[in-house]
Enzyme design. Structure first.
Site, PDB file in Angstrom:
ATOM      1  CG  ASP A  50       3.501  -7.958   0.417  1.00 45.71           C
ATOM      2  OD1 ASP A  50       4.117  -8.883   1.142  1.00 45.71           O
ATOM      3  OD2 ASP A  50       2.487  -8.156   0.034  1.00 45.71           O
ATOM      4  CE1 TYR A  78      -1.432  -3.762   5.679  1.00 47.60           C
ATOM      5  CE2 TYR A  78      -3.208  -4.589   6.910  1.00 47.60           C
ATOM      6  CZ  TYR A  78      -1.878  -4.761   6.454  1.00 47.60           C
ATOM      7  OH  TYR A  78      -0.940  -5.818   6.961  1.00 47.60           O
ATOM      8  CG  ASP A  92       1.126  -7.704  -5.667  1.00 50.54           C
ATOM      9  OD1 ASP A  92       1.626  -8.129  -6.853  1.00 50.54           O
ATOM     10  OD2 ASP A  92       1.584  -7.990  -4.685  1.00 50.54           O
ATOM     11  NE  ARG A 194       0.202 -10.431  -1.477  1.00 47.33           N
ATOM     12  CZ  ARG A 194       1.152 -11.173  -1.516  1.00 47.33           C
ATOM     13  NH1 ARG A 194       1.566 -11.084  -2.784  1.00 47.33           N
ATOM     14  NH2 ARG A 194       2.343 -11.420  -0.870  1.00 47.33           N
TER      15      ARG A 194
END
Length: 310
Positions: A50, A78, A92, A194
């Site tokens: 993203d 992550y 998000d 997310r």
């Protein structure tokens, strides 16, 4: 091998480029920039990241673009920040605010219990603005066109979901209090971080969204392999040449010079009883082909060094 050294055997410039993507860029933006820096059109990426996210993005260059579809990039890691107390249209920080709630009363024990429920093999509904196709069109494109999109839940695996730190922001005249959680997540490919933020906030009754995301690894490739675009501009070369890339991503099988000559010409080898794709390495350390065994034949799924290039 130094990064500036070119791969041998007629495959000049071929390999994987592991980019530490900066925020605000799409994956396509990164590919476009790398094409210019490396002076080639033959650059592709394995998966997307993203625009708001940073971290590991894997690119194939020259002949190594053929590796991208074969890489077993099934695990990803992550670091992220989740804000509890606010839900957004995109799950998000880039979306519009949907709801706010005071999250200050949420306890660490409540958070831990809901995170436990989101760990392991779970069913996850992807974010509605994802790149998943619905009737042939990307979900995010349908959302922008004003259509309602409902995506089906799908199985994903979250093998680690750890809270590293909690920061409470008290309520004031501008609104209710919220809680920021710094987390580490290890998960299967196809997991939306997310969506984890959204589902955690929903389970706690206060809403939640992602405010920061950094991918630290994809399969065997980590930030240790990665370079920023500024670093790439100073030294425009792949991170791993095609030999290093294949031997990092796949298990190995040592083959003789005669076997290397045979497989480079499209023939097959005798199987050795392996199910996964593996790299066939000749006596000089070069990857000749990626091999998969079927029945009584071990045939190539990609000839890295065909006879015409050796």
């Amino acid at each position: 091998m130094p990064k500036s050294q070119k791969p041998s055997s007629g495959l000049v410039g071929a390999g994987l480029l592991i980019v530490d993507k900066e925020a605000g860029m799409t994956s396509h933006d990164v590919v476009s920039r790398c094409r210019k820096l490396l002076n080639t059109r033959k650059v592709g990426h394995a998966g997307t990241l993203d625009p708001m996210a940073t971290g590991v993005l894997i690119l194939g260059v020259e002949r190594a673009t053929k590796l991208l579809g074969l890489l077993a990039l099934t695990t990803k890691s992550y670091t992220a920040t989740i804000r509890l107390g606010q839900a957004t249209t995109t799950d998000d920080a880039e979306g519009e605010l949907l709801t706010t709630a005071d999250a200050s009363a949420v306890t660490d024990e409540q958070i831990a219990a809901q995170i436990a429920a989101l760990t392991g093999d779970i069913q996850q509904v992807p974010a509605s603005v994802s790149a998943i196709k619905v009737d042939g069109q990307r979900a995010h494109a349908l959302i922008r066109a004003g259509e309602e999109v409902t995506l089906a839940a799908r199985p994903v695996t979250v093998s680690r979901f750890d809270v590293l730190a909690r920061r409470d922001v008290p309520a004031d005249d501008s609104g209710p209090g919220f809680v920021d959680l710094d987390v580490d997540v290890d998960c299967s490919s196809g997991t939306y971080i997310r969506a984890l933020a959204r589902d955690l906030g929903a389970a706690l009754g206060v809403g939640g969204h992602l405010t920061a995301l950094r991918r630290t690894s994809v399969g065997p490739f980590t930030l240790e392999h990665a370079r920023t675009l500024d670093e790439l501009a100073e030294d425009p070369a792949v991170s791993l040449d095609i030999d290093q890339a294949a031997q990092t991503a796949f298990p190995h099988r040592q083959i003789s010079a005669e076997e290397a000559e045979s497989i480079s010409q499209g023939r097959w080898l005798e199987p050795i009883g392996r199910k996964e794709i593996y790299a066939a390495i000749d006596p000089s350390g070069h990857t000749i082909a990626l091999i998969q065994e079927r029945g009584k034949r071990a045939g190539s799924v990609m000839v890295v060094r065909p006879a015409t290039l050796r």
